[in-house]
Scaffold this active site. Structure first.
Site, PDB file in Angstrom:
ATOM      1  N   TYR A 143     -45.482  42.662 -28.938  1.00 37.61           N
ATOM      2  CA  TYR A 143     -45.788  41.466 -28.712  1.00 37.61           C
ATOM      3  C   TYR A 143     -46.371  40.969 -27.824  1.00 37.61           C
ATOM      4  O   TYR A 143     -47.068  40.303 -27.506  1.00 37.61           O
ATOM      5  CB  TYR A 143     -44.184  40.893 -28.191  1.00 37.61           C
ATOM      6  N   GLY A 146     -50.142  42.368 -28.592  1.00 35.29           N
ATOM      7  CA  GLY A 146     -50.233  41.344 -30.117  1.00 35.29           C
ATOM      8  C   GLY A 146     -50.975  40.532 -29.386  1.00 35.29           C
ATOM      9  O   GLY A 146     -52.102  39.737 -30.042  1.00 35.29           O
ATOM     10  N   ARG A 184     -32.345  34.877 -26.082  1.00 34.76           N
ATOM     11  CA  ARG A 184     -32.362  34.797 -25.695  1.00 34.76           C
ATOM     12  C   ARG A 184     -32.348  34.808 -24.236  1.00 34.76           C
ATOM     13  O   ARG A 184     -31.001  34.010 -24.404  1.00 34.76           O
ATOM     14  CB  ARG A 184     -34.479  33.682 -25.598  1.00 34.76           C
ATOM     15  N   TYR A 202     -28.647  40.691 -17.131  1.00 33.81           N
ATOM     16  CA  TYR A 202     -29.136  41.884 -17.437  1.00 33.81           C
ATOM     17  C   TYR A 202     -29.604  42.365 -15.928  1.00 33.81           C
ATOM     18  O   TYR A 202     -29.950  42.279 -15.437  1.00 33.81           O
ATOM     19  CB  TYR A 202     -30.284  42.798 -18.300  1.00 33.81           C
ATOM     20  N   GLN A 207     -33.882  39.261 -11.648  1.00 36.57           N
ATOM     21  CA  GLN A 207     -35.070  39.434 -12.028  1.00 36.57           C
ATOM     22  C   GLN A 207     -35.594  37.335 -12.101  1.00 36.57           C
ATOM     23  O   GLN A 207     -34.058  36.260 -12.210  1.00 36.57           O
ATOM     24  CB  GLN A 207     -35.351  39.568 -13.221  1.00 36.57           C
TER      25      GLN A 207
HETATM   26  P1  NAD Z   1     -39.527  30.741 -32.710  1.00 38.76           P
HETATM   27  O1  NAD Z   1     -38.578  31.969 -33.398  1.00 38.76           O
HETATM   28  O2  NAD Z   1     -38.355  29.507 -33.357  1.00 38.76           O
HETATM   29  O3  NAD Z   1     -41.044  30.635 -33.535  1.00 38.76           O
HETATM   30  C1  NAD Z   1     -41.593  31.572 -34.960  1.00 38.76           C
HETATM   31  C2  NAD Z   1     -41.750  30.970 -35.496  1.00 38.76           C
HETATM   32  O4  NAD Z   1     -42.820  31.180 -37.069  1.00 38.76           O
HETATM   33  C3  NAD Z   1     -40.340  31.040 -37.264  1.00 38.76           C
HETATM   34  O5  NAD Z   1     -40.414  29.692 -37.716  1.00 38.76           O
HETATM   35  C4  NAD Z   1     -40.722  32.145 -37.800  1.00 38.76           C
HETATM   36  O6  NAD Z   1     -39.645  32.196 -38.938  1.00 38.76           O
HETATM   37  C5  NAD Z   1     -42.409  31.794 -37.760  1.00 38.76           C
HETATM   38  N1  NAD Z   1     -42.382  33.090 -38.377  1.00 38.76           N
HETATM   39  C6  NAD Z   1     -42.748  34.266 -37.623  1.00 38.76           C
HETATM   40  N2  NAD Z   1     -43.568  35.398 -38.322  1.00 38.76           N
HETATM   41  C7  NAD Z   1     -44.079  34.812 -39.063  1.00 38.76           C
HETATM   42  C8  NAD Z   1     -45.005  35.105 -40.494  1.00 38.76           C
HETATM   43  N3  NAD Z   1     -45.441  36.175 -40.544  1.00 38.76           N
HETATM   44  N4  NAD Z   1     -45.838  33.923 -41.152  1.00 38.76           N
HETATM   45  C9  NAD Z   1     -45.562  33.315 -40.973  1.00 38.76           C
HETATM   46  N5  NAD Z   1     -44.082  32.553 -39.841  1.00 38.76           N
HETATM   47  C10 NAD Z   1     -43.342  33.286 -38.974  1.00 38.76           C
HETATM   48  O7  NAD Z   1     -40.035  31.467 -31.383  1.00 38.76           O
HETATM   49  P2  NAD Z   1     -40.864  29.877 -30.892  1.00 38.76           P
HETATM   50  O8  NAD Z   1     -40.079  29.544 -29.492  1.00 38.76           O
HETATM   51  O9  NAD Z   1     -40.657  28.646 -31.651  1.00 38.76           O
HETATM   52  O10 NAD Z   1     -42.090  30.040 -30.317  1.00 38.76           O
HETATM   53  C11 NAD Z   1     -43.719  29.842 -31.222  1.00 38.76           C
HETATM   54  C12 NAD Z   1     -44.788  29.677 -30.386  1.00 38.76           C
HETATM   55  O11 NAD Z   1     -44.769  29.848 -28.945  1.00 38.76           O
HETATM   56  C13 NAD Z   1     -44.881  31.815 -30.841  1.00 38.76           C
HETATM   57  O12 NAD Z   1     -45.820  32.302 -30.947  1.00 38.76           O
HETATM   58  C14 NAD Z   1     -44.204  31.975 -29.512  1.00 38.76           C
HETATM   59  O13 NAD Z   1     -45.022  34.273 -29.401  1.00 38.76           O
HETATM   60  C15 NAD Z   1     -44.650  31.523 -28.224  1.00 38.76           C
HETATM   61  N6  NAD Z   1     -44.172  30.771 -27.104  1.00 38.76           N
HETATM   62  C16 NAD Z   1     -43.270  30.906 -27.146  1.00 38.76           C
HETATM   63  C17 NAD Z   1     -42.715  30.739 -26.082  1.00 38.76           C
HETATM   64  C18 NAD Z   1     -40.946  30.079 -25.536  1.00 38.76           C
HETATM   65  O14 NAD Z   1     -39.974  30.317 -24.560  1.00 38.76           O
HETATM   66  N7  NAD Z   1     -39.803  29.563 -26.451  1.00 38.76           N
HETATM   67  C19 NAD Z   1     -42.595  31.000 -24.979  1.00 38.76           C
HETATM   68  C20 NAD Z   1     -44.397  31.770 -24.627  1.00 38.76           C
HETATM   69  C21 NAD Z   1     -45.062  31.929 -25.942  1.00 38.76           C
HETATM   70  N1  UDP Z   2     -31.205  38.215 -19.830  1.00 39.14           N
HETATM   71  C1  UDP Z   2     -30.258  38.845 -19.541  1.00 39.14           C
HETATM   72  N2  UDP Z   2     -29.175  37.839 -20.140  1.00 39.14           N
HETATM   73  C2  UDP Z   2     -29.080  37.478 -21.762  1.00 39.14           C
HETATM   74  C3  UDP Z   2     -30.740  37.929 -21.955  1.00 39.14           C
HETATM   75  C4  UDP Z   2     -31.816  37.840 -20.638  1.00 39.14           C
HETATM   76  O1  UDP Z   2     -29.958  38.719 -18.476  1.00 39.14           O
HETATM   77  O2  UDP Z   2     -28.445  37.718 -22.350  1.00 39.14           O
HETATM   78  C5  UDP Z   2     -32.352  38.335 -18.957  1.00 39.14           C
HETATM   79  C6  UDP Z   2     -33.462  39.240 -18.922  1.00 39.14           C
HETATM   80  O3  UDP Z   2     -33.199  40.720 -18.946  1.00 39.14           O
HETATM   81  C7  UDP Z   2     -34.920  39.060 -18.564  1.00 39.14           C
HETATM   82  C8  UDP Z   2     -34.707  37.360 -18.582  1.00 39.14           C
HETATM   83  O4  UDP Z   2     -33.200  36.684 -19.023  1.00 39.14           O
HETATM   84  O5  UDP Z   2     -34.548  38.593 -17.701  1.00 39.14           O
HETATM   85  C9  UDP Z   2     -35.223  36.369 -19.443  1.00 39.14           C
HETATM   86  O6  UDP Z   2     -35.725  37.023 -21.403  1.00 39.14           O
HETATM   87  P1  UDP Z   2     -35.625  36.618 -22.686  1.00 39.14           P
HETATM   88  O7  UDP Z   2     -35.427  37.249 -23.518  1.00 39.14           O
HETATM   89  O8  UDP Z   2     -35.229  35.196 -22.733  1.00 39.14           O
HETATM   90  O9  UDP Z   2     -37.362  36.086 -22.316  1.00 39.14           O
HETATM   91  P2  UDP Z   2     -38.465  37.367 -21.392  1.00 39.14           P
HETATM   92  O10 UDP Z   2     -37.461  38.352 -21.056  1.00 39.14           O
HETATM   93  O11 UDP Z   2     -39.080  37.612 -22.469  1.00 39.14           O
HETATM   94  O12 UDP Z   2     -38.730  36.279 -20.495  1.00 39.14           O
END
Ligand code: NAD
Ligand code: UDP
Length: 310
Positions: A143, A146, A184, A202, A207
């Site tokens: 991730y 990427g 999440r 966790y 954190q």
């Molecule tokens: P999500 O998993 O709900 O949404 C991702 C969407 O992309 C889904 O609808 C999924 O089906 C679609 N998708 C995945 N792979 C695909 C593919 N190969 N082709 C077409 N569609 C595809 O996640 P989200 O939280 O809505 O995140 C949306 C975007 O925002 C992502 O790019 C994520 O990396 C970015 N982002 C989100 C957060 C957050 O906190 N929500 C934080 C940082 C970045």
């Molecule tokens: N986390 C946790 N319990 C859970 C899921 C996540 O304590 O059931 C913690 C995880 O280890 C991280 C933080 O919450 O430190 C945020 O995790 P999340 O997966 O939401 O987002 P990211 O780590 O990608 O910021």
């Protein structure tokens, strides 16, 4: 405008589609439904300015549009680690396909990048100028790297081909339409508390993360896409910083019930701290998150209460 939203049936994508449809744009929502759901956008399907396309972003897209928002990519650690090679393909080939489309039709193209590009940050809070501290071979790398490569591609297409890019680094965002099994932290804690299960913290829960309510984030997206002062990268998030233990305690207080907090092993490479420096967004967009954590959690709890009941 005609606007393509990749990942439009996901959590953030569905809120963005809703906003753009309400603003009167013609919206094409593209999704492969890996983590997205039709029910997230079901209320838009009968709108004349909304279309749904089932497509995988790793294959080229042939559409005529004015703007592209590239959100397609699973965002929760269990989902993006489920098939890590596919996650890299989605980020990298998805970026190439969106950029190729934008180049051909001269569209403005937005990349949903992430605070994960900072890895386990050694600078706190994180400004956009920080290059990050990412393990390139760990479980989160599919991730993080990427998304970093996607940023590289965006800036190379911008420099080489004059593609009109906008790159946002999103910090942890939550709200209605996250999946109950998303993995999440916010959705995990709320769903566990509503089911009367123990909340799984966790590590020692020390954190930190900074949580932004989805409506605030979407407002930032639209403002960023509309301005011409900077192509980014720009941090968007809520600078309020909480430990995971504080989040668990607040969730328990808001949901009520008898759940307890239990401690589970900390996943590898889990960042110890995260908080956005949003000076740039404040200055350029006049943007500031408005929804405090407690109010946003209340709305999210109401959503999951209804979901679980049905
Ligand atoms: P999500 O998993 O709900 O949404 C991702 C969407 O992309 C889904 O609808 C999924 O089906 C679609 N998708 C995945 N792979 C695909 C593919 N190969 N082709 C077409 N569609 C595809 O996640 P989200 O939280 O809505 O995140 C949306 C975007 O925002 C992502 O790019 C994520 O990396 C970015 N982002 C989100 C957060 C957050 O906190 N929500 C934080 C940082 C970045
Ligand atoms: N986390 C946790 N319990 C859970 C899921 C996540 O304590 O059931 C913690 C995880 O280890 C991280 C933080 O919450 O430190 C945020 O995790 P999340 O997966 O939401 O987002 P990211 O780590 O990608 O910021």
């Amino acid at each position: 405008m005609r606007i393509l939203v990749t990942g439009g049936a996901g959590f953030l994508g569905s809120h963005l589609c809703e906003r753009l449809v309400t603003d009167g744009h013609d919206v094409i929502c593209l999704d492969n439904f890996f983590t997205g759901r039709r029910c997230n956008i079901a209320h838009l399907l009968n709108r004349p300015n909304f279309e749904l396309v089932r497509h995988d972003i790793i294959d080229p897209i042939k559409l005529e549009v004015d703007q592209v928002y590239n959100l397609a990519c699973p965002a929760s650690p269990p989902h993006y680690q489920y098939n890590p090679i596919k996650t890299v393909k989605t980020s990298v080939m998805g970026a190439i396909n969106c950029l190729g489309l934008a180049k051909r039709v001269k569209a403005r193209v937005f990349q949903a990048s992430t605070s994960e590009v900072y890895g386990d940050p050694q600078v706190h809070p994180q400004p956009e100028s920080y290059w990050g501290n990412v393990n390139p071979i760990g479980k989160r790398a599919c991730y993080d790297e990427g998304k970093r490569c996607a940023e590289t591609l965006f800036f190379d297409y911008h420099r080489e081909n004059k593609v009109d890019i906008r790159v946002i680094r999103i910090f942890n965002t939550y709200g209605p339409r996250m999946l109950a099994n998303d993995g999440r932290v916010v959705s995990n804690f709320i769903v566990q508390a509503l089911r009367g299960e123990d909340l799984t913290v966790y590590g020692d829960g020390a954190q930190t993360r900074s949580f932004c309510y989805v409506d605030d984030l979407i407002e930032g997206f639209v403002r960023f896409m509309a301005q011409t002062e900077t192509v980014g990268p720009m941090n968007l998030g809520n600078p309020g910083e909480f430990t995971m233990l504080q989040l668990a305690e607040l969730t328990l207080k808001l949901v009520g019930g008898k759940s307890k907090i239990v401690f589970k092993p900390l996943p590898a490479d889990d960042p110890k701290q995260r908080k956005p420096d949003i000076t740039l967004a404040r200055r350029v967009l006049g943007w500031e998150p408005k929804v405090p954590l407690e109010a946003g959690l209340d709305r999210t709890i109401a959503y999951f209460r209804q979901q679980l009941a049905s």
